[in-house]
Design a protein around this motif. Structure first.
Motif, PDB file in Angstrom:
ATOM      1  N   ILE A  13     -31.940 -24.328 -32.646  1.00 13.58           N
ATOM      2  CA  ILE A  13     -30.982 -24.291 -31.895  1.00 13.58           C
ATOM      3  C   ILE A  13     -29.773 -25.199 -32.287  1.00 13.58           C
ATOM      4  O   ILE A  13     -28.354 -24.902 -32.323  1.00 13.58           O
ATOM      5  N   VAL A  14     -30.250 -26.560 -32.581  1.00 11.88           N
ATOM      6  CA  VAL A  14     -29.489 -27.586 -33.198  1.00 11.88           C
ATOM      7  C   VAL A  14     -28.727 -27.236 -34.309  1.00 11.88           C
ATOM      8  O   VAL A  14     -27.390 -27.376 -34.386  1.00 11.88           O
ATOM      9  N   LEU A  34     -25.940 -24.832 -33.320  1.00 11.86           N
ATOM     10  CA  LEU A  34     -24.814 -25.066 -32.738  1.00 11.86           C
ATOM     11  C   LEU A  34     -24.006 -26.176 -33.433  1.00 11.86           C
ATOM     12  O   LEU A  34     -22.582 -26.042 -33.448  1.00 11.86           O
ATOM     13  N   GLU A  35     -24.652 -26.910 -34.444  1.00 11.64           N
ATOM     14  CA  GLU A  35     -24.043 -27.542 -35.542  1.00 11.64           C
ATOM     15  C   GLU A  35     -23.050 -26.520 -36.510  1.00 11.64           C
ATOM     16  O   GLU A  35     -22.079 -27.167 -36.902  1.00 11.64           O
ATOM     17  N   LEU A  95     -21.010 -19.568 -33.654  1.00  7.69           N
ATOM     18  CA  LEU A  95     -21.449 -19.070 -32.462  1.00  7.69           C
ATOM     19  C   LEU A  95     -20.106 -18.818 -31.325  1.00  7.69           C
ATOM     20  O   LEU A  95     -19.606 -19.698 -31.181  1.00  7.69           O
ATOM     21  N   SER A  97     -22.987 -19.845 -27.358  1.00  6.85           N
ATOM     22  CA  SER A  97     -23.117 -21.337 -27.661  1.00  6.85           C
ATOM     23  C   SER A  97     -23.826 -21.956 -26.130  1.00  6.85           C
ATOM     24  O   SER A  97     -24.655 -22.618 -26.221  1.00  6.85           O
TER      25      SER A  97
END
Lengths: 475, 90
Positions: free
Chosen positions: B23-24, B27-28, B32, B37
């Motif tokens: 997930i990290v 998101l980084e 998305l 997000s």
């Protein structure tokens, strides 16, 4: 005194029970085997031989005495080091009396090298053996748990090791469930107790679900740590279903437990610190992840906000767009007008040039020159015509003479004649053309004759027709 | 990848961590769409909570395990002070 003495002696003598040999030996056997069920006897090996049965026989002796020893096949194969003649050893086993021969001997269970360097030699031999079996292979080792929290410790309940471990684990960021399985960590029983504890862990793991096992003790002399060099401990460690950390406090060499365990810590404290650090790493990563999550969602929202405000700026009032368009249109129109004026000027200039050239072409001087040129041409034309007429006339006369010479009638003048068939005027070429009685007309150079065919001779030379052909061509 | 939601019921903390790392990095990357997000952000927050709970599940105990006979065992509380006299009953 004597009889008395004799009597006394006799009485005494009679009171002594009489054993048969078997009875006595059986008693002796019972006595020895009960009192020396397990013994350790130190001595030197001699007269060693291995029988065809696989059993090993030797004599254990020192400077004053000796004792027979037997080591049965199965035990012999399990021995940690191979006994050799002259070797100083401690034999561990039980005393057995062999009744048929009235001999006693030690039934050896384990032979431990004794004396300076002997232990080390045995240790190296064991290391080689276990290495060959693959017990030290990294590939065999179990991975350490992700987050060790349920910890089982096999060590002494009184030693420094458990104190150190509990002290360090007290600083763990997450709760720890610690289970101690108390064992002796030094002395002869130590390796057996450690082995049992390790095997027992496998039995009850289903219930306790330990994450990791620490086995070890605080520092000590090589002899103190010896249990952790024992083969049975090594094998039990290899079989352990829980990931193992060996934590034997020592400085120089690795113990065999260190080599077999899934992870090696230099001391019990180090083992506990490893667990605490692992937990701290997880804690750190968790808070990092929390930060990243929050930061990236905030970032993501900011990004979209920026995007929106950018789009908003681009989305202008339509009136302004119309104004812009009008200005643009105006500008274009001016450009167009200017271009048209320029174009028009160009054309009028060109027209001027043409007019000048036309006017120049029609000036009186030019007309006069043209007139003269024309007269000149007319004169030349006239002369040429006359000349041509004369040539043609002469040519005509010449052709007239030739024509006359080629006329068929000029042939007739040379004595030939042309014969026609009267009924259709066909010129005769072969005798077949007429039959007897046909009327023919004969054209001569001057005048004509009419004749009747008396006879037609078909078979004649083919000369006639050839000559006739000539006539036809002349026609 | 982002669509696969995680069920936290039978999960191990290790799996939760793996998904969190996933997930990290998603998101980084910042690729998305916003809605997605936010979806995985809240999934990540749930997983964090789950990890925290899992880590707090263990009870802070120190006990001694003693074998009574071949099959049975006995647990006794173990404290450094009280046990100094005790013998290892193995």
């Amino acid at each position: 005194m004597k009889p008395n003495g004799n009597l006394l002696f006799n009485d005494l003598f009679d009171s002594i029970p009489i054993f048969t040999v078997s009875e006595f030996t059986r008693n002796l056997k019972r006595f020895l085997e009960e009192h020396f069920s397990f013994v350790r006897i130190k001595g030197e090996i001699s007269n060693l031989k291995v029988a065809s049965s696989g059993h090993m026989y030797f004599v254990l002796k020192d400077s004053l005495a000796q004792i027979k020893a037997v080591c049965f096949r199965d035990t012999r194969l399990r021995l940690r080091s191979e006994p050799k003649n002259g070797m100083e050893v401690i034999c561990f086993g039980r005393i057995n009396v062999y009744e048929p021969r009235g001999e006693y001997q030690i039934v050896v269970e384990e032979v431990l090298p004794h004396g300076v360097g002997a232990l080390q030699i045995a240790l190296e031999e064991l290391k080689k053996k276990l290495y060959k079996e693959g017990l030290f292979d990294e590939s065999r080792k179990k991975p350490m748990p992700f987050c060790p929290q349920r910890i089982v410790i096999v060590t002494s309940a009184e030693g420094a090791a458990i104190r150190d471990i509990l002290k360090v684990l007290g600083k763990a960021p997450f709760a720890t469930e610690i289970t101690l399985i108390p064992v002796q960590v030094q002395g002869d029983a130590a390796s057996f107790e450690i082995e049992k504890a390790l095997l027992w862990v496998n039995d009850v793991q289903e219930h306790f679900k330990w994450d990791v096992l620490i086995v070890g003790r605080g520092g000590g002399s090589t002899e103190d740590l010896w249990a952790f060099n024992e083969e049975r401990v090594a094998r039990a460690l290899a079989k352990c279903v829980v990931p193992t950390i060996s934590a034997v406090g020592h400085e120089i060499d690795y113990t065999i437990s260190d080599l077999v365990a899934d992870l090696r810590a230099a001391t019990p404290t180090a083992a506990a610190e490893w667990i605490v650090n692992r937990q701290k790493e997880i804690l750190t990563r968790l808070s990092e992840i929390r930060n990243i999550l929050t930061r990236s969602i905030v970032h993501s929202i900011e990004y979209y906000e920026q995007k929106i405000s950018y789009l908003h700026r681009r989305l202008k009032d339509p009136r302004r767009w119309i104004e812009d368009s009008l200005l643009l249109l105006d500008d274009r129109f001016l450009q167009l007008a200017r271009a048209l004026v320029r174009l028009f000027k160009d054309y009028s200039h060109k027209v001027e040039i043409f007019r000048e050239r036309i006017l120049r072409g029609f000036s009186p001087k030019v007309v006069h020159i043209r007139q003269q040129e024309l007269n000149n041409i007319a004169f030349r034309l006239h002369g040429a015509a006359e000349r041509i007429l004369k040539e043609k006339r002469e040519l005509l006369q010449k052709y007239g003479v030739s024509l006359r010479m080629l006329s068929p009638y000029s042939v007739l003048e040379r004595g030939y004649s042309i014969v026609y068939r009267k009924r259709d005027g066909k010129i005769l070429r072969t005798a077949d053309d007429v039959r007897k009685g046909d009327i023919v007309e004969i054209e001569l150079s001057r005048g004509q004759l009419e004749a009747i065919i008396k006879e037609s001779k078909t078979k004649g030379r083919n000369r006639g027709p050839a000559e006739n052909k000539n006539f036809k061509n002349a026609d | 990848m982002a669509r696969q939601r995680t069920k936290t019921s039978k999960m191990q903390i290790e799996d939760a961590f793996k998904r969190l790392e996933e997930i990290v990095s998603l998101l980084e990357d910042g690729k998305l769409p916003l809605e997605e997000s936010i979806k995985i952000f809240s999934e990540g927050m749930k997983l964090l909570e789950f990890c925290q709970k899992k880590l707090e599940e263990a009870q802070k105990t120190v006990q001694k395990l003693i074998k009574e006979n071949a099959r049975d065992w006995k647990l006794e509380p173990f404290g450094m002070s009280e046990n100094s006299e005790e013998e290892a009953p193995f």
